[in-house]
Motif scaffolding. Structure first.
Motif, short mmCIF file in Angstrom:
data_model
loop_
_atom_site.label_atom_id
_atom_site.label_comp_id
_atom_site.label_asym_id
_atom_site.label_seq_id
_atom_site.Cartn_x
_atom_site.Cartn_y
_atom_site.Cartn_z
N MET B 1 0.85 -1.21 0.00
CA MET B 1 0.00 0.00 0.00
C MET B 1 0.88 1.25 0.00
SD MET B 1 -3.12 0.72 2.56
CE MET B 1 -2.12 1.25 3.92
N ILE B 2 0.56 2.17 -0.87
CA ILE B 2 1.31 3.42 -0.93
C ILE B 2 0.35 4.54 -0.53
CG2 ILE B 2 2.67 4.97 -2.38
CD1 ILE B 2 3.03 2.57 -4.30
N ARG B 3 0.70 5.25 0.55
CA ARG B 3 -0.22 6.27 1.04
C ARG B 3 0.42 7.66 0.96
NH1 ARG B 3 -1.30 4.04 5.79
NH2 ARG B 3 -0.64 5.67 7.23
N PHE B 4 -0.29 8.57 0.31
CA PHE B 4 0.12 9.98 0.29
C PHE B 4 -0.67 10.69 1.37
CE2 PHE B 4 2.49 10.64 -3.72
CZ PHE B 4 2.33 9.39 -4.29
N ARG B 51 11.32 8.88 -4.90
CA ARG B 51 12.11 10.04 -4.50
C ARG B 51 13.02 10.59 -5.59
NH1 ARG B 51 14.54 8.80 1.34
NH2 ARG B 51 15.54 10.79 0.96
N LEU B 52 12.54 10.47 -6.86
CA LEU B 52 13.22 11.23 -7.91
C LEU B 52 12.91 12.71 -7.68
CD1 LEU B 52 12.57 9.01 -11.05
CD2 LEU B 52 14.72 9.37 -9.87
N GLU B 53 11.79 12.96 -7.01
CA GLU B 53 11.46 14.29 -6.50
C GLU B 53 11.23 14.14 -5.00
OE1 GLU B 53 11.48 16.70 -8.60
OE2 GLU B 53 10.98 15.81 -10.54
N GLU B 54 11.56 15.21 -4.27
CA GLU B 54 11.29 15.19 -2.83
C GLU B 54 10.07 16.07 -2.57
OE1 GLU B 54 12.93 13.40 -0.63
OE2 GLU B 54 14.76 12.83 -1.67
N MET B 65 5.84 2.33 6.25
CA MET B 65 7.18 2.89 6.41
C MET B 65 7.27 4.21 5.63
SD MET B 65 10.15 2.37 7.72
CE MET B 65 11.11 0.85 7.78
N PRO B 66 7.45 5.34 6.34
CA PRO B 66 7.62 6.60 5.60
C PRO B 66 8.87 6.51 4.74
CG PRO B 66 7.29 6.99 7.96
CD PRO B 66 7.53 5.53 7.80
N ILE B 67 8.75 6.86 3.45
CA ILE B 67 9.89 6.63 2.55
C ILE B 67 11.09 7.51 2.90
CG2 ILE B 67 8.52 5.77 0.63
CD1 ILE B 67 8.79 8.50 -0.68
N ASP B 68 10.86 8.59 3.63
CA ASP B 68 11.99 9.43 4.03
C ASP B 68 12.89 8.73 5.04
OD1 ASP B 68 11.38 11.53 2.38
OD2 ASP B 68 9.97 12.39 3.80
N ASP B 69 12.35 7.68 5.68
CA ASP B 69 13.17 6.94 6.65
C ASP B 69 14.03 5.88 5.98
OD1 ASP B 69 11.86 8.47 8.42
OD2 ASP B 69 10.66 6.86 9.33
N LEU B 70 13.77 5.65 4.66
CA LEU B 70 14.53 4.60 3.97
C LEU B 70 15.71 5.22 3.25
CD1 LEU B 70 11.46 2.84 2.35
CD2 LEU B 70 12.82 1.96 4.24
#
Lengths: 215, 354
Positions: B1-4, B51-54, B65-70
Motif C-alpha cells: 500500500m502506498i499512502r500519500f 524520490r526522484l522528486e522530494e 514505512m515513511p519513505i523518508d526513513d529509507l
C-alpha cells in the motif's frame, strides 16, 4: 643531386629515433596532464553550468595566445626546460579536452541518466558505469583532436630547446640542408596519422555498441 | 500500500504547487492509473514515490514505512521504473540492460543469467535479441526491454511513466493487452501515468484523475468514474463519448436480452405470434443445435443470413456497433457454446448504462 641524402639519415638514425621518442613522450605527457586537469574541471562545469561558460571564456582566451609567445612567457619561470614546453602544450590540450568532456557528458540523453537514478545507481557509479561510457565517443574525439594538434605544436618547442622532431627543422634551416627538413616533415605527419588511427581503433574496440552509427 | 498524506510539491519556493495537499492511497496488487492533462502533477506524483522528486510538505508511506526513513538508493532498487523513451542504456546489450538492478544488488552471475532469460520470455521478446543493443530494436521492443528491466529484481512496486506514449497505436494496444495479462499473473502494485483517458480506462483497476494545479479530482474504478463523474472537469476530460467508453467496459453477458425473445426454433409454424409478443416484425431462427441460423421478416418467406453474432465475452461497445449496422437494430447473442441465448437491441444496452 637527390632531394634526400639517405647516408645522412642512416648516420643520424639513432638521433632521429631519440627525437621521435621525445616527440611521443611530450605529446603523451601533455595529453595526460591535460586529461588529469580537464576531467575534474569538466565534472564541475557539468554540475554548475555557470562555471562552464566562464571556463569556456578563459580557456578560449588562453587558446588565442600564440604558442611561441606562450612558451617565451614561461621561460622566466621555468627556463629552457622540458617543464616549459610541457606546461605550454598542456594548456593547449586543456581547452579541447575540457570542451569535449563537458559536451560528451551533457550529450548523455536525459532519460538515460534519469533511468540510472531511478534504478538506484549511486552518483559515482552512475558517472562511471553509465555517463562516461555513453560520453566516450565524444571524449575520444576530443583526445584525437588534442593529440594531432599537440603533435604539431611540439615542433614549435624546438625553439626553446625541446621539440622532438622539431629539432630537425631547426638544423635543416640552420644548415640550409633539406634532408632533415623532409625527415622531420614526413615523420611528424606519419606520427599524427598513426596516433589518430590508433585512437580511432581504441574507440572502436571500446564501444561495440557505437559501431555502425554515425558519431 | 502506498499512502500519500497531505503531500505538496513546489518546484520554486514562490511557484504555484505542482501538487497540492494530495491524500491518496494506492492499493497493493492493483494497477492504479494517474491521468490528467499535462502539468496536472501526475508525473510528479509518480516521481515522489521513488524520490526522484522530494515532497515539499506531507509524507508518503509505503507499507507503514515513511519513505523518508529509507535509504534512497535501497528504495529505488526495490521499485521498478519504466519510462516513456525506454531510458535503456545505449552501451549495454538487451541482456545487460535487464541485468542492471540484479547486478547492483550483487546477485550471483548464474542467477542473473537465469533471471534474464526468464524475463525476456515473460515480456514476449525473442531470446535471439539478448545480445542486441537498444538502437537495433524497434520502439515496441525497447519498451518491452524497459518493462523487463523494471521487473528484474521482482520488486513489489512498479512505476510506469507514460510507457507506451511513444509507440504507434497498434503496438500500444498490444502492449496494453500484454501488461494486463502480465499483471493478472504477477499482481504487482503498479502506478501508471498517462494523459490518455482511453488507456487509463483500459488498464486501471482504479483511476486517479488530476486537474490543473495538482488537484485530485476523482479517484475510483473506471466504471464508477464513467458512470458518475465527480465534477464538470472530470466529465469534460472523459469526453462526450463517455457512454461509449462505459459500454466498452461491459461484456455482452452483462446485458439483459430482449424479453420475450424474438427467436424461433426449428419446426415453428407461427413466427408471427413470437415476433408480435416481442413487439417487432422479425424473428431470429435457431437451428437444432441452438446456434443462430438466420433471421426473417414476417412478410417474407425465406430467412436471411444471420450476420454479426455477439459472443458472451464481446464488449457491449462491439454489440452497439453491430446493432447500428443491422437492418433490424438488434443482434443475436450466443453463449460460450455458441447457442443463441438472446437478442440485444439499443434498449438492452441503455438499460445497462442506466
Amino acid at each position: 643531386m637527390s632531394v634526400i641524402r639517405w647516408d645522412w639519415v642512416e648516420r643520424h638514425a639513432g638521433d632521429i629515433a631519440g627525437m621521435l621518442g621525445q616527440h611521443v613522450a611530450l605529446t603523451g605527457l601533455a595529453l595526460l596532464c591535460g586529461l588529469i586537469i580537464a576531467f575534474p574541471l569538466a565534472l564541475a562545469a557539468v554540475r554548475w553550468p555557470r562555471l562552464y561558460s566562464l571556463s569556456l571564456v578563459l580557456t578560449g582566451i588562453l587558446f588565442t595566445v600564440p604558442s611561441l609567445a606562450l612558451f617565451i612567457l614561461l621561460i622566466p619561470f621555468t627556463g629552457l626546460s622540458m617543464a616549459t614546453s610541457l606546461i605550454g602544450l598542456t594548456i593547449y590540450t586543456l581547452l579541447i579536452l575540457f570542451r569535449n568532456i563537458v559536451e560528451g557528458l551533457r550529450g548523455v540523453p536525459r532519460d538515460v541518466s534519469e533511468a540510472a537514478r531511478a534504478l538506484g545507481y549511486t552518483r559515482g557509479r552512475r558517472l562511471i558505469a553509465v555517463e562516461l561510457p555513453v560520453a566516450l565517443p565524444v571524449i575520444v574525439a576530443g583526445i584525437r583532436i588534442a593529440a594531432v594538434t599537440t603533435i604539431g605544436l611540439v615542433t614549435v618547442t624546438a625553439l626553446i630547446g625541446q621539440g622532438g622532431l622539431g629539432q630537425l627543422f631547426i638544423s635543416g634551416f640552420t644548415l640550409h640542408f633539406t634532408t632533415p627538413l623532409l625527415v622531420g616533415f614526413v615523420l611528424s605527419i606519419l606520427l599524427a596519422v598513426s596516433v589518430d588511427l590508433l585512437l580511432a581503433g581504441v574507440l572502436w574496440w571500446l564501444t561495440p555498441w557505437h559501431r555502425g552509427r554515425s558519431a | 500500500m502506498i499512502r500519500f498524506e497531505q503531500v505538496t510539491k513546489r518546484y520554486g519556493r514562490h511557484d504555484a504547487p505542482a501538487l497540492a495537499e494530495l491524500d491518496l492511497t494506492l492499493c497493493t496488487g492493483e494497477l492504479t492509473v494517474l491521468v490528467g492533462p499535462s502539468g496536472c502533477g501526475k508525473t510528479t506524483t509518480l516521481r515522489l514515490i521513488n524520490r526522484l522528486e522530494e515532497a515539499s510538505a506531507g509524507r508518503i508511506i509505503i507499507d507503514d514505512m515513511p519513505i523518508d526513513d529509507l535509504d534512497v538508493i535501497d528504495l529505488r532498487r526495490g521499485i521498478g521504473y519504466v519510462m516513456q523513451h525506454s531510458g535503456l542504456f545505449p552501451h549495454r546489450t538487451v541482456a545487460e540492460n535487464i541485468a542492471v538492478v540484479p547486478r547492483l544488488l550483487g546477485w550471483k552471475r548464474a542467477r542473473i543469467r537465469a533471471r534474464v532469460d526468464e524475463l525476456i520470455t515473460l515480456v514476449g521478446l525473442d531470446t535471439g535479441l539478448a545480445g542486441r543493443y537498444p538502437h537495433q530494436l524497434s520502439g515496441g521492443q525497447q519498451q518491452r526491454v524497459g518493462v523487463a528491466r523494471a521487473l528484474a529484481a521482482d520488486p513489489p512496486i512498479l512505476l510506469m511513466d507514460e510507457p507506451f506514449a511513444a509507440v504507434d497505436p497498434i503496438v500500444r494496444t498490444r502492449l496494453q493487452d500484454e501488461l494486463r495479462s502480465l499483471q493478472a499473473r504477477l499482481q504487482k502494485t503498479i502506478v501508471f501515468v498517462t494523459h490518455d483517458i482511453d488507456e487509463a480506462i483500459r488498464l486501471g483497476d482504479r483511476i486517479a484523475i488530476f486537474a490543473e494545479g495538482g488537484r485530485l479530482a476523482q479517484y475510483a474504478p473506471p466504471t464508477d468514474v464513467l458512470a458518475a463523474p465527480a465534477d464538470d472537469f472530470v466529465a469534460d476530460f472523459l469526453g462526450a463519448d463517455r457512454d461509449l467508453k462505459r459500454l466498452a467496459l461491459f461484456s455482452a453477458a452483462d446485458a439483459s436480452a430482449m424479453s420475450p425473445s424474438p427467436v424461433a426454433d426449428p419446426g415453428t409454424t407461427d413466427i408471427r405470434a413470437i415476433a408480435q409478443a416481442a413487439g417487432v416484425n422479425w424473428v431470429f431462427w435457431r437451428d437444432a443445435d441452438g446456434a443462430p441460423s438466420g433471421w426473417q421478416y414476417l412478410d417474407e418467406t425465406a430467412p436471411q443470413a444471420v450476420g454479426t453474432v455477439i459472443g458472451p465475452a464481446d464488449s457491449l461497445r462491439k454489440a452497439l456497433g453491430a446493432i447500428l449496422q443491422s437492418p433490424l437494430g438488434a443482434v443475436p447473442r450466443v453463449d460460450a457454446q455458441g447457442r443463441l441465448d438472446g437478442v440485444l437491441d439499443r434498449a438492452a444496452l441503455a438499460a445497462v448504462l442506466a
